[in-house]
Enzyme design. Structure first.
Site, short mmCIF file in Angstrom:
data_model
loop_
_atom_site.label_atom_id
_atom_site.label_comp_id
_atom_site.label_asym_id
_atom_site.label_seq_id
_atom_site.Cartn_x
_atom_site.Cartn_y
_atom_site.Cartn_z
N HIS A 92 0.86 -1.19 0.00
CA HIS A 92 0.00 0.00 0.00
C HIS A 92 0.90 1.24 0.00
O HIS A 92 1.95 1.26 0.63
CB HIS A 92 -0.93 0.00 1.22
CG HIS A 92 -1.97 1.08 1.13
ND1 HIS A 92 -1.69 2.39 1.46
CD2 HIS A 92 -3.26 1.06 0.70
CE1 HIS A 92 -2.78 3.12 1.22
NE2 HIS A 92 -3.74 2.33 0.77
N GLU A 162 -4.04 1.98 -7.51
CA GLU A 162 -4.43 3.16 -6.74
C GLU A 162 -3.54 4.34 -7.12
O GLU A 162 -2.38 4.40 -6.70
CB GLU A 162 -4.27 2.91 -5.24
CG GLU A 162 -5.12 1.78 -4.72
CD GLU A 162 -5.35 1.90 -3.22
OE1 GLU A 162 -6.49 2.14 -2.82
OE2 GLU A 162 -4.38 1.78 -2.46
P1 PGA Z 1 -9.42 6.31 -0.05
O1 PGA Z 1 -8.21 5.31 0.21
O2 PGA Z 1 -10.60 5.50 -0.48
O3 PGA Z 1 -9.62 7.01 1.25
O4 PGA Z 1 -8.97 7.25 -1.15
C1 PGA Z 1 -8.01 4.19 -0.60
C2 PGA Z 1 -6.76 3.46 -0.16
O5 PGA Z 1 -5.79 4.11 0.24
O6 PGA Z 1 -6.74 2.23 -0.19
#
Ligand code: PGA
Length: 248
Positions: A92, A162
């Protein structure tokens, strides 16, 4: 849809964790085509996942690089296996920001897989550049993890794309659906380096960053994703219910 709720450190209170878990159970009973996965803190993961018999599945937010032994503070993949975790996030961006390299992420994925835990490999660029250098970065993040894996392990690994610059922002700042679609196609192309024939089409690819009830449906429809990784919108009962409903 595979809906993964990343609670990060938002949920600090055990009662709140229990309420959210009970809600997830109700939602997965009601909207049966979705698989809801909760990723609480380690403390709450132990409390909620252990002996869990419901349709809701559990993920760890991270996993240690080390196996058991003299490693104060570490949570090994074997410990996660023992509490019935199904998945573990690896790489992450909030862990990478603390210095986690691709090599470390790859090793973590290997540890998870060795204990029957499916890694959810998070990839994504910190910023977008006009020359599309970010594509090479995503390719490198995937390659580092996939190259050393066996064919079977590759099939088990989930990818969460992401864009880091959108994480924590609101729906309007998420990547537009057509760009999500482009990235999903690109990721499947990269997977073609490691998987034969039609296998890359089977890999589960999630989109995460600024997913909220307002954009969940558009992000899910026609972009080719298999699910969503949701942070801030997954830790309030009303918002999370609205999000799952929007997808249904
Ligand atoms: P968010 O975070 O939905 O608050 O943008 C997603 C993540 O970091 O997995």
């Amino acid at each position: 849809m595979l809906i993964v709720s990343n609670w990060k450190a938002y949920v600090e209170d055990a009662d709140r964790a229990k309420k959210l878990a009970a809600l997830a159970k109700r939602l997965s009973g009601k909207y049966r085509k979705h698989e809801i996965v909760l990723a609480p803190s380690y403390v709450h993961l132990g409390m909620l996942a252990n002996g869990n018999k419901s349709k809701v599945k559990y993920a760890a937010q991270d996993v240690s690089l080390t196996t058991g032994g003299a490693h104060t503070g570490e949570i090994s993949a074997q410990m996660l296996e023992g509490i019935d975790a199904t998945y573990a996030l690896v790489g992450h961006s909030e862990r990478r920001a603390m210095g986690e390299t691709d090599a470390v992420v790859a090793e973590k994925a290997r540890h998870a897989l060795a204990h029957g835990i499916a890694p959810i490999l998070c990839v994504g660029e910190r910023e977008r550049d006009a020359g599309a250098e970010y594509l090479s970065l995503v390719r490198a993040q995937i390659t580092a993890v996939f190259a050393p894996l066996t064919p079977k392990e590759r099939l088990t690994t989930v990818i969460a794309y992401e864009p880091v610059w959108a994480i924590g922002k609101s729906a309007a700042d998420a990547l537009p659906p057509h760009e999500v679609m482009e990235m999903v196609l690109y990721i499947r192309k990269v997977l073609g380096d490691f998987m034969p024939g039609k296998a890359p089409a089977k890999t589960k690819i999630l989109y995460g960053a600024a997913v909220e009830p307002a954009n969940a449906r558009d992000l899910a429809a026609g972009t080719g994703i298999d699910g969503l990784l949701v942070g801030h919108a997954s830790v309030e009962t009303d918002t999370f219910s609205a999000l799952v409903k929007a997808l249904s």
